[in-house]
Structures are given as C-alpha cells and as structure tokens.
Motif scaffolding. Sequence first.
Motif, short mmCIF file in Angstrom:
data_model
loop_
_atom_site.label_atom_id
_atom_site.label_comp_id
_atom_site.label_asym_id
_atom_site.label_seq_id
_atom_site.Cartn_x
_atom_site.Cartn_y
_atom_site.Cartn_z
N GLY A 112 -52.84 -40.86 -61.81
CA GLY A 112 -51.41 -40.72 -62.04
C GLY A 112 -50.70 -42.05 -62.13
N GLN A 113 -51.10 -43.00 -61.27
CA GLN A 113 -50.49 -44.33 -61.29
C GLN A 113 -50.75 -45.04 -62.62
N HIS A 133 -47.44 -44.90 -69.72
CA HIS A 133 -46.23 -44.31 -70.32
C HIS A 133 -45.08 -45.32 -70.32
N SER A 134 -44.94 -46.08 -69.25
CA SER A 134 -43.88 -47.09 -69.18
C SER A 134 -44.08 -48.16 -70.25
N LYS A 146 -45.25 -52.56 -62.10
CA LYS A 146 -45.79 -51.22 -62.29
C LYS A 146 -47.16 -51.24 -62.95
N GLN A 167 -45.46 -37.10 -71.85
CA GLN A 167 -45.58 -37.23 -70.40
C GLN A 167 -45.87 -35.91 -69.70
N GLN A 197 -51.62 -43.63 -65.51
CA GLN A 197 -51.00 -42.92 -66.62
C GLN A 197 -49.50 -43.22 -66.66
N ASN A 198 -48.85 -43.28 -65.50
CA ASN A 198 -47.42 -43.62 -65.46
C ASN A 198 -47.18 -45.04 -65.97
#
Length: 274
Positions: A71-72, A78-79, A105, A247, A74-75
């Motif tokens: 999840g980290q 996306h950013s 991030k 997302q 993938q986030n």
Amino acid sequence: MTLDGDSLVGYLRAEYAASGKWRVASFFVGLIVALPAVASVVTNDAQTLYFLAVANLVLLAIWTWINVKYGQKQNAAHSARRAALIVNGLGEELSAGEKRRLMEKFTVGVEAAENAKKSDYYASASEPGPLKLLECLEESAFYSSKLHRVSANAWIGIVVAYAVAFAIVAVFLIPSATNDVLMMAVRIFFAATVFILSADVLGSLLAHWRCSAETSAVLSRIEIAKQGEVNSADALLIMEDYTSAIQSAPEIVPFVYRTQEASLNSLWAGYLKG
C-alpha cells in the motif's frame, strides 16, 4: 535529483515496478495462508491443529505486513503519477514544500528513479497547458484501460485453472472413493475456496474490470473535449476522474505490460493516426 517532469516519470515508473513486486509477494503469501485451513480438515490430532493455528497466525501477520508495504509503495506511485501529469502537462514547477513532501513519500532511491527516467514517456508535443494535460491523460487512459482489461483476464485464468484442477481431481477421485473420502474432499474444496473468494482474487478481478471500463470512459470524454476549446477546469476534472479510477484498482498484474508493450505501442500509434 530535481523533481522536474522527467524525474517524476522516473519515480512513478520505479515506484510502480516496486509496487508490482510487493503485489506478487502478497498473492503468493495469501495463497500459503490458506494452506493451514485446508490442512486442518484432514486431521483431528490436537497437537497438529495447534501447530496449524500458530502457523496460520504467523503467515497472516506476514501477509498483513506485506500488504502494508504494498500500500505504501502503491500510494507513492500514485503521488508520482499525479505530479508527473500536472508538471508535464501544465509545464509548471512544484513548490519547494510540495517537492519535499513528495520526496518524503517516495520509497525508492534516487538512483532507481534516475534509471527509470524516460524522456518520451508522454507522446504529446503540444505546448504546456490544458490541451497538453489532456493529451497526457489521453495516453495514460488508453494504456490503463487495455492493461487493466488484460489483468482482469489473467485473474480469470487463475480462477479457471483452480476450477479445472479441482474438476480433474474429482474425475479421478469420485469413481473409487468412499463416502468419508468424498466428504473430506468437499471440506478441502470449501477451505480452498476461501482464498479464491477473497479480495486478492475475485475482488481484484472485479476491480480490474471496473478500472478498465472507467478509464475507457475517461478516454471517450477526452476525445470529445479535444473537439472544442480545452480549458483548465475541464482538464483537471477529467484528471480527477482518471485518478479516482486508477486509485480504486490494484496494481496491474506484473509482467503484463512487458508482454503487451509492443502490441499496445502499435495500437497507440494507430489511435493517434485516427
């Protein structure tokens, strides 16, 4: 490494590559997590059941940790994708504060991002502005709709393979099996089905299908928007809807892009020609 358009592309490609690897790990560990439940139906020994319960707990903890890492990453991907679209599309530079927030991030190193840079990642040759942002979105939506459809088909293949394997076992087992053996086979089937019905398989299949349909709809909206005068409000609204679609879906199945790259590039070239 400065966070210009090319650098952000490097980060998004590196982050998505890392995210894909963690998704593979999540899938296989998720499969292994189901094994103690399957094994528990073939034994009544208390010590063995205790061991299986402990193994299940450990595997579940590992699976949870892997999914947190996934999840980290993938986030972060996306950013990087959102920032790359805006910077490359509008031609504006991010503030120092936003650059710092992004760097905090990101999970991949500068060297990995540098190696993943691709100057022609977006094909648009328009001047920076709403039109170029739409053209960058158009290319992204085109590839996303195709890749998520192929990813959905890959998950269908997994479910079909599971069903075929069980059917083959049943064909050879049923004719000579006793009632107790058949009952045990049914219990094993139900225990294994928990994995197939989990979000890692059936849920992912549906999410890929949904994302493919939504990004295809975004592509159609872009085609219509480009027929008139493009303004920033329309471009940003379409980008938000594209972002929402991406997302809400899992990472595309690893290796799908590599196997489909030549075909998709050919389709994209044909799309550009009209």
